[in-house]
Design a protein around this motif. Structure first.
Motif, PDB file in Angstrom:
ATOM      1  N   MET A   1      22.575 -41.549 -14.379  1.00  0.00           N
ATOM      2  CA  MET A   1      22.244 -40.771 -15.551  1.00  0.00           C
ATOM      3  C   MET A   1      22.934 -39.414 -15.468  1.00  0.00           C
ATOM      4  O   MET A   1      22.300 -38.399 -15.232  1.00  0.00           O
ATOM      5  CB  MET A   1      20.745 -40.638 -15.711  1.00  0.00           C
ATOM      6  N   ASP A   2      24.210 -39.424 -15.684  1.00  0.00           N
ATOM      7  CA  ASP A   2      25.022 -38.220 -15.584  1.00  0.00           C
ATOM      8  C   ASP A   2      24.559 -37.105 -16.503  1.00  0.00           C
ATOM      9  O   ASP A   2      24.656 -35.935 -16.173  1.00  0.00           O
ATOM     10  CB  ASP A   2      26.482 -38.584 -15.880  1.00  0.00           C
ATOM     11  N   TRP A   3      24.021 -37.459 -17.673  1.00  0.00           N
ATOM     12  CA  TRP A   3      23.612 -36.420 -18.617  1.00  0.00           C
ATOM     13  C   TRP A   3      22.483 -35.562 -18.068  1.00  0.00           C
ATOM     14  O   TRP A   3      22.337 -34.413 -18.443  1.00  0.00           O
ATOM     15  CB  TRP A   3      23.253 -37.018 -19.979  1.00  0.00           C
ATOM     16  N   LEU A   4      21.664 -36.097 -17.154  1.00  0.00           N
ATOM     17  CA  LEU A   4      20.591 -35.319 -16.549  1.00  0.00           C
ATOM     18  C   LEU A   4      21.118 -34.170 -15.698  1.00  0.00           C
ATOM     19  O   LEU A   4      20.440 -33.168 -15.519  1.00  0.00           O
ATOM     20  CB  LEU A   4      19.677 -36.211 -15.720  1.00  0.00           C
ATOM     21  N   SER A   5      22.342 -34.305 -15.196  1.00  0.00           N
ATOM     22  CA  SER A   5      22.920 -33.223 -14.398  1.00  0.00           C
ATOM     23  C   SER A   5      23.130 -31.961 -15.234  1.00  0.00           C
ATOM     24  O   SER A   5      23.245 -30.872 -14.701  1.00  0.00           O
ATOM     25  CB  SER A   5      24.242 -33.669 -13.769  1.00  0.00           C
ATOM     26  N   HIS A   6      23.134 -32.097 -16.542  1.00  0.00           N
ATOM     27  CA  HIS A   6      23.344 -30.949 -17.417  1.00  0.00           C
ATOM     28  C   HIS A   6      22.089 -30.082 -17.557  1.00  0.00           C
ATOM     29  O   HIS A   6      22.165 -28.979 -18.086  1.00  0.00           O
ATOM     30  CB  HIS A   6      23.841 -31.405 -18.790  1.00  0.00           C
ATOM     31  N   ILE A   7      20.945 -30.559 -17.057  1.00  0.00           N
ATOM     32  CA  ILE A   7      19.727 -29.739 -17.112  1.00  0.00           C
ATOM     33  C   ILE A   7      19.935 -28.435 -16.348  1.00  0.00           C
ATOM     34  O   ILE A   7      19.478 -27.384 -16.780  1.00  0.00           O
ATOM     35  CB  ILE A   7      18.503 -30.522 -16.601  1.00  0.00           C
ATOM     36  N   SER A   8      20.635 -28.502 -15.243  1.00  0.00           N
ATOM     37  CA  SER A   8      20.860 -27.283 -14.456  1.00  0.00           C
ATOM     38  C   SER A   8      21.839 -26.327 -15.138  1.00  0.00           C
ATOM     39  O   SER A   8      21.927 -25.165 -14.759  1.00  0.00           O
ATOM     40  CB  SER A   8      21.379 -27.637 -13.063  1.00  0.00           C
ATOM     41  N   GLN A   9      22.555 -26.807 -16.137  1.00  0.00           N
ATOM     42  CA  GLN A   9      23.566 -25.981 -16.803  1.00  0.00           C
ATOM     43  C   GLN A   9      23.094 -25.382 -18.126  1.00  0.00           C
ATOM     44  O   GLN A   9      23.817 -24.618 -18.741  1.00  0.00           O
ATOM     45  CB  GLN A   9      24.822 -26.815 -17.054  1.00  0.00           C
ATOM     46  N   ILE A  10      21.908 -25.731 -18.568  1.00  0.00           N
ATOM     47  CA  ILE A  10      21.472 -25.227 -19.867  1.00  0.00           C
ATOM     48  C   ILE A  10      20.936 -23.806 -19.756  1.00  0.00           C
ATOM     49  O   ILE A  10      20.490 -23.364 -18.703  1.00  0.00           O
ATOM     50  CB  ILE A  10      20.434 -26.154 -20.542  1.00  0.00           C
ATOM     51  N   ASN A  11      20.995 -23.121 -20.863  1.00  0.00           N
ATOM     52  CA  ASN A  11      20.499 -21.750 -20.952  1.00  0.00           C
ATOM     53  C   ASN A  11      19.021 -21.813 -21.323  1.00  0.00           C
ATOM     54  O   ASN A  11      18.678 -22.126 -22.459  1.00  0.00           O
ATOM     55  CB  ASN A  11      21.318 -21.001 -22.005  1.00  0.00           C
ATOM     56  N   TRP A  12      18.155 -21.516 -20.356  1.00  0.00           N
ATOM     57  CA  TRP A  12      16.718 -21.648 -20.588  1.00  0.00           C
ATOM     58  C   TRP A  12      16.192 -20.615 -21.580  1.00  0.00           C
ATOM     59  O   TRP A  12      15.209 -20.869 -22.270  1.00  0.00           O
ATOM     60  CB  TRP A  12      15.955 -21.608 -19.263  1.00  0.00           C
ATOM     61  N   LEU A  13      16.860 -19.472 -21.666  1.00  0.00           N
ATOM     62  CA  LEU A  13      16.473 -18.491 -22.690  1.00  0.00           C
ATOM     63  C   LEU A  13      16.746 -19.071 -24.075  1.00  0.00           C
ATOM     64  O   LEU A  13      15.934 -18.927 -24.995  1.00  0.00           O
ATOM     65  CB  LEU A  13      17.223 -17.173 -22.502  1.00  0.00           C
ATOM     66  N   ALA A  14      17.867 -19.757 -24.228  1.00  0.00           N
ATOM     67  CA  ALA A  14      18.194 -20.406 -25.503  1.00  0.00           C
ATOM     68  C   ALA A  14      17.156 -21.472 -25.841  1.00  0.00           C
ATOM     69  O   ALA A  14      16.741 -21.592 -27.000  1.00  0.00           O
ATOM     70  CB  ALA A  14      19.590 -21.014 -25.454  1.00  0.00           C
ATOM     71  N   VAL A  15      16.729 -22.231 -24.850  1.00  0.00           N
ATOM     72  CA  VAL A  15      15.709 -23.259 -25.060  1.00  0.00           C
ATOM     73  C   VAL A  15      14.406 -22.610 -25.514  1.00  0.00           C
ATOM     74  O   VAL A  15      13.764 -23.070 -26.468  1.00  0.00           O
ATOM     75  CB  VAL A  15      15.485 -24.111 -23.785  1.00  0.00           C
ATOM     76  N   LEU A  16      14.025 -21.520 -24.858  1.00  0.00           N
ATOM     77  CA  LEU A  16      12.800 -20.818 -25.232  1.00  0.00           C
ATOM     78  C   LEU A  16      12.894 -20.284 -26.663  1.00  0.00           C
ATOM     79  O   LEU A  16      11.962 -20.448 -27.456  1.00  0.00           O
ATOM     80  CB  LEU A  16      12.523 -19.670 -24.260  1.00  0.00           C
TER      81      LEU A  16
END
Length: 141
Positions: A1-16
């Motif tokens: 599940m390569d797409w799960l590796s992108h969790i570490s690359q996301i901007n959590w402030l943007a998610v919030l």
């Protein structure tokens, strides 16, 4: 599940911020002065009926979890696709919302015999909320 590796690359402030924007849009969208009265009439409820619905956290927590998971998944997909602008993130989220969210409203409300106005109001909310969330995430990627 390569797409799960992108969790570490996301901007959590943007998610919030995307999550907060979804909550704010929902609050404004369904307030009686905006579309709330039309929505309540379409589902056959009054403000008093909705105030007397039990459940409290049982109603709000799942909705907030769904909004948070939507923001996280948007961030993962936007990261994976390399979308790095508000326009790109917004358009991508709009397409996802149109296909998956509005499409689900059409299917489920159609079979439930709900008025078209319920589908339009709920779909409109989802389209706007997801597009704004995608634009925020895209802009901050």
């Amino acid at each position: 599940m390569d797409w799960l590796s992108h969790i570490s690359q996301i901007n959590w402030l943007a998610v919030l911020l995307a999550f907060i924007s979804s909550m704010a849009i929902g609050f404004v969208w369904y307030v009686p002065a905006v579309l709330g009265k039309r929505w309540m009439a379409a589902i056959g409820k009054t403000e008093e009926d909705l105030k007397n619905i039990g459940g409290g956290a049982g109603i709000w927590v799942p909705m907030m979890v769904a909004a948070a998971l939507t923001a996280v998944l948007l961030a993962v997909l936007i990261s994976k696709l390399g979308l790095d602008s508000a326009v790109a993130g917004g358009w991508f989220a709009l397409v996802l919302a149109l296909v998956f969210r509005a499409g689900a409203h059409v299917i489920h409300n159609g079979f439930a015999g709900r008025p078209t106005s319920v589908t339009l109001i709920d779909s409109g909310h989802d389209l706007l909320a997801m597009t704004v969330a995608g634009a925020i995430i895209g802009a901050m990627s």
